[in-house]
Write a protein that holds these residues in place. Structure first.
Motif, PDB file in Angstrom:
ATOM      1  N   SER A 124      26.170  88.971 136.846  1.00  0.00           N
ATOM      2  CA  SER A 124      27.079  88.060 137.190  1.00  0.00           C
ATOM      3  C   SER A 124      28.671  88.417 136.586  1.00  0.00           C
ATOM      4  O   SER A 124      29.425  88.163 137.647  1.00  0.00           O
ATOM      5  CB  SER A 124      26.479  86.720 136.751  1.00  0.00           C
ATOM      6  OG  SER A 124      25.203  86.411 137.464  1.00  0.00           O
ATOM      7  N   ALA A 125      28.649  88.968 135.683  1.00  0.00           N
ATOM      8  CA  ALA A 125      29.792  89.048 134.928  1.00  0.00           C
ATOM      9  C   ALA A 125      30.466  90.119 135.661  1.00  0.00           C
ATOM     10  O   ALA A 125      31.936  90.149 135.861  1.00  0.00           O
ATOM     11  CB  ALA A 125      29.760  89.312 133.507  1.00  0.00           C
ATOM     12  N   ILE A 126      29.855  91.065 136.145  1.00  0.00           N
ATOM     13  CA  ILE A 126      30.566  92.452 136.753  1.00  0.00           C
ATOM     14  C   ILE A 126      30.880  91.813 138.314  1.00  0.00           C
ATOM     15  O   ILE A 126      32.055  92.112 138.612  1.00  0.00           O
ATOM     16  CB  ILE A 126      29.540  93.630 136.844  1.00  0.00           C
ATOM     17  CG1 ILE A 126      29.103  94.265 135.696  1.00  0.00           C
ATOM     18  CG2 ILE A 126      29.787  94.439 138.086  1.00  0.00           C
ATOM     19  CD1 ILE A 126      27.914  95.205 135.742  1.00  0.00           C
ATOM     20  N   TYR A 127      29.956  91.122 138.988  1.00  0.00           N
ATOM     21  CA  TYR A 127      30.448  90.300 140.210  1.00  0.00           C
ATOM     22  C   TYR A 127      31.654  89.736 140.215  1.00  0.00           C
ATOM     23  O   TYR A 127      32.579  89.544 141.041  1.00  0.00           O
ATOM     24  CB  TYR A 127      29.148  89.441 140.697  1.00  0.00           C
ATOM     25  CG  TYR A 127      28.228  90.108 141.659  1.00  0.00           C
ATOM     26  CD1 TYR A 127      28.350  89.742 143.115  1.00  0.00           C
ATOM     27  CD2 TYR A 127      27.208  90.972 141.289  1.00  0.00           C
ATOM     28  CE1 TYR A 127      27.715  90.216 144.207  1.00  0.00           C
ATOM     29  CE2 TYR A 127      26.451  91.651 142.345  1.00  0.00           C
ATOM     30  CZ  TYR A 127      26.666  91.083 143.769  1.00  0.00           C
ATOM     31  OH  TYR A 127      25.989  91.665 144.472  1.00  0.00           O
ATOM     32  N   LEU A 128      31.800  88.868 138.923  1.00  0.00           N
ATOM     33  CA  LEU A 128      32.956  87.816 138.857  1.00  0.00           C
ATOM     34  C   LEU A 128      34.097  88.823 138.534  1.00  0.00           C
ATOM     35  O   LEU A 128      35.171  88.432 139.168  1.00  0.00           O
ATOM     36  CB  LEU A 128      32.583  87.098 137.677  1.00  0.00           C
ATOM     37  CG  LEU A 128      33.731  85.935 137.484  1.00  0.00           C
ATOM     38  CD1 LEU A 128      34.108  85.100 138.838  1.00  0.00           C
ATOM     39  CD2 LEU A 128      33.398  85.501 136.218  1.00  0.00           C
ATOM     40  N   VAL A 129      34.097  89.822 138.000  1.00  0.00           N
ATOM     41  CA  VAL A 129      35.280  90.737 137.970  1.00  0.00           C
ATOM     42  C   VAL A 129      35.579  91.396 139.176  1.00  0.00           C
ATOM     43  O   VAL A 129      36.824  91.233 139.414  1.00  0.00           O
ATOM     44  CB  VAL A 129      34.911  91.875 136.938  1.00  0.00           C
ATOM     45  CG1 VAL A 129      36.071  93.028 136.865  1.00  0.00           C
ATOM     46  CG2 VAL A 129      34.770  91.206 135.396  1.00  0.00           C
ATOM     47  N   VAL A 130      34.580  91.746 140.034  1.00  0.00           N
ATOM     48  CA  VAL A 130      34.934  92.416 141.222  1.00  0.00           C
ATOM     49  C   VAL A 130      35.643  91.376 142.125  1.00  0.00           C
ATOM     50  O   VAL A 130      36.463  91.788 142.790  1.00  0.00           O
ATOM     51  CB  VAL A 130      33.786  93.089 141.904  1.00  0.00           C
ATOM     52  CG1 VAL A 130      33.883  93.517 143.361  1.00  0.00           C
ATOM     53  CG2 VAL A 130      33.077  94.212 140.985  1.00  0.00           C
ATOM     54  N   ILE A 131      34.960  90.044 142.053  1.00  0.00           N
ATOM     55  CA  ILE A 131      35.471  89.106 142.971  1.00  0.00           C
ATOM     56  C   ILE A 131      36.868  88.677 142.776  1.00  0.00           C
ATOM     57  O   ILE A 131      37.878  88.571 143.689  1.00  0.00           O
ATOM     58  CB  ILE A 131      34.540  87.540 142.690  1.00  0.00           C
ATOM     59  CG1 ILE A 131      33.077  87.964 143.663  1.00  0.00           C
ATOM     60  CG2 ILE A 131      35.229  86.632 143.428  1.00  0.00           C
ATOM     61  CD1 ILE A 131      32.094  86.857 143.220  1.00  0.00           C
ATOM     62  N   ALA A 132      37.458  88.589 141.456  1.00  0.00           N
ATOM     63  CA  ALA A 132      38.574  88.447 140.982  1.00  0.00           C
ATOM     64  C   ALA A 132      39.511  89.336 141.483  1.00  0.00           C
ATOM     65  O   ALA A 132      40.661  89.328 142.009  1.00  0.00           O
ATOM     66  CB  ALA A 132      38.689  88.267 139.423  1.00  0.00           C
ATOM     67  N   ALA A 133      38.896  90.770 141.426  1.00  0.00           N
ATOM     68  CA  ALA A 133      39.751  91.786 141.954  1.00  0.00           C
ATOM     69  C   ALA A 133      40.137  91.975 143.123  1.00  0.00           C
ATOM     70  O   ALA A 133      41.177  92.258 143.902  1.00  0.00           O
ATOM     71  CB  ALA A 133      38.953  93.303 141.528  1.00  0.00           C
ATOM     72  N   PHE A 134      39.308  91.283 144.244  1.00  0.00           N
ATOM     73  CA  PHE A 134      39.453  91.157 145.387  1.00  0.00           C
ATOM     74  C   PHE A 134      40.133  89.926 145.752  1.00  0.00           C
ATOM     75  O   PHE A 134      40.352  89.586 146.943  1.00  0.00           O
ATOM     76  CB  PHE A 134      38.061  91.063 146.308  1.00  0.00           C
ATOM     77  CG  PHE A 134      37.417  92.366 146.781  1.00  0.00           C
ATOM     78  CD1 PHE A 134      37.676  93.015 147.768  1.00  0.00           C
ATOM     79  CD2 PHE A 134      36.718  93.180 145.656  1.00  0.00           C
ATOM     80  CE1 PHE A 134      37.124  94.120 148.189  1.00  0.00           C
ATOM     81  CE2 PHE A 134      36.077  94.282 145.960  1.00  0.00           C
ATOM     82  CZ  PHE A 134      36.236  95.027 147.436  1.00  0.00           C
ATOM     83  N   GLY A 135      40.703  89.025 144.849  1.00  0.00           N
ATOM     84  CA  GLY A 135      41.437  87.860 145.152  1.00  0.00           C
ATOM     85  C   GLY A 135      40.462  86.710 145.502  1.00  0.00           C
ATOM     86  O   GLY A 135      41.099  85.664 146.290  1.00  0.00           O
TER      87      GLY A 135
END
Length: 258
Positions: A124-135
Motif C-alpha cells: 500500500s505504501a508503494i501504491y500511495l507513492v505511485v498514486i501521488a506521482a500520478f497526481g
C-alpha cells in the motif's frame, strides 16, 4: 515470555520465509499500480473526463486511484489468507510444528496476521507513492490512506484465514474469489459510483467492506473528510476484523487439536 513476544516470533518466521520471494512481489507491487493508473486513470480517464467529468466532480484519476489502493489491499489480503493458511495445515503443516513449541493458538494466529498486514502495508505504501506521482493525492489527509489500507486488509485477512483453516482443498477458494472477491472489486465503487447501480445492488454494495474502504480512502486522498462518516467506515471495517479474528481463533484451535 509475553503473548505479544511469542506472536512476534511467529511473525519473524513468516518474514524469514518471505525473504526468499520478496523481489518478485516488490516488482509486481510497483508495476501493477503504474499499469493500472496509466491505463485507467490516464488513458480511460481522458475519455471519462470528457464525457462525465462533471458528474464525478473530480478528474477520473483522482476518483479511481484511491479505489485501486483499497482494492489492492483486499486482493493481497485474500491471497495471503487463503492458500498459505490452508497449506500450513494441509501441505507443509507449519502450524502443527509451531503448536508443538511453547506457542499457543493465539500466537500462531496473531503472528501470521501481523505478517499479512505488514505485506499489505508495504504494498500500500508503494501504491500511495505511485498514486501521488500520478497526481492522485490532493490532500495531506492522503497519508492516512496507509493505515486505512491496513485496516481494509485486516477486514479480509481474519475472516479469510478463519475460513481457510476449515478447508482441505484449494478448490474451495475458487468460488470465493469468483463470486465474492471479483464482484466486490468490480461493483464496490472502485471504478464508478455505486449510485449508478440498480437500487438493490447499490445497497448490497454498501454492505461490502470494500465499499467502506474505497469511500474512506477516497475521502482521505481528496481531502473531503466527513468525520462521522469516516468513523463509521472505520467501525464497520474494524467489526469485520474483530469478528474474523475471533472466528479464526476457533477454527485454528479446532483444526490443531482434533
Amino acid at each position: 515470555m509475553s503473548s505479544l513476544a511469542l506472536s512476534l516470533r511467529v511473525w519473524e518466521y513468516w518474514l524469514a520465509q518471505y525473504r526468499r520471494v520478496w523481489r518478485g512481489t516488490v516488482v509486481t507491487s510497483i508495476v501493477n499500480p503504474v499499469l493500472y493508473l496509466g491505463a485507467l486513470g490516464v488513458g480511460l480517464g481522458s475519455l471519462v473526463n470528457k464525457s462525465s467529468g462533471e458528474s464525478l466532480g473530480v478528474p477520473y484519476i483522482d476518483f479511481v486511484a484511491p479505489g485501486m489502493l483499497a482494492a489492492a489491499a483486499m486482493q493481497i489480503a485474500t491471497m495471503e489468507a487463503s492458500w498459505p493458511v490452508m497449506g500450513s495445515f494441509r501441505w507443509t503443516r507449519q502450524y502443527f510444528a509451531m503448536i508443538a513449541t511453547p506457542l499457543g493458538v493465539r500466537d500462531v494466529v496473531l503472528g501470521h496476521q501481523f505478517f499479512m498486514l505488514a505485506r499489505i502495508a508495504a504494498t500500500s505504501a508503494i501504491y500511495l507513492v505511485v498514486i501521488a506521482a500520478f497526481g492522485g493525492v490532493d490532500s495531506w489527509w492522503g497519508v492516512l490512506t496507509l493505515p486505512a489500507a491496513v485496516l481494509i486488509g485486516a477486514a479480509f485477512t481474519t475472516p479469510f484465514a478463519a475460513y481457510a483453516a476449515t478447508r482441505d482443498n484449494e478448490a474451495a477458494f475458487v468460488p470465493i474469489n469468483r463470486f465474492v472477491v471479483l464482484p466486490m472489486f468490480l461493483f464496490s465503487g472502485t471504478f464508478f459510483p455505486v449510485t449508478q447501480l440498480p437500487l438493490a445492488l447499490e445497497w448490497v454494495a454498501y454492505a461490502t467492506p470494500l465499499w467502506h474502504g474505497v469511500d474512506l480512502c477516497r475521502e482521505l486522498t481528496l481531502g473531503d473528510v466527513h468525520l462521522w462518516r469516516a468513523l463509521g467506515h472505520v467501525a464497520y471495517l474494524s467489526a469485520f476484523a474483530v469478528v474474523g479474528l475471533v472466528w479464526a481463533y476457533r477454527t485454528y484451535a479446532r483444526r490443531l487439536f482434533t
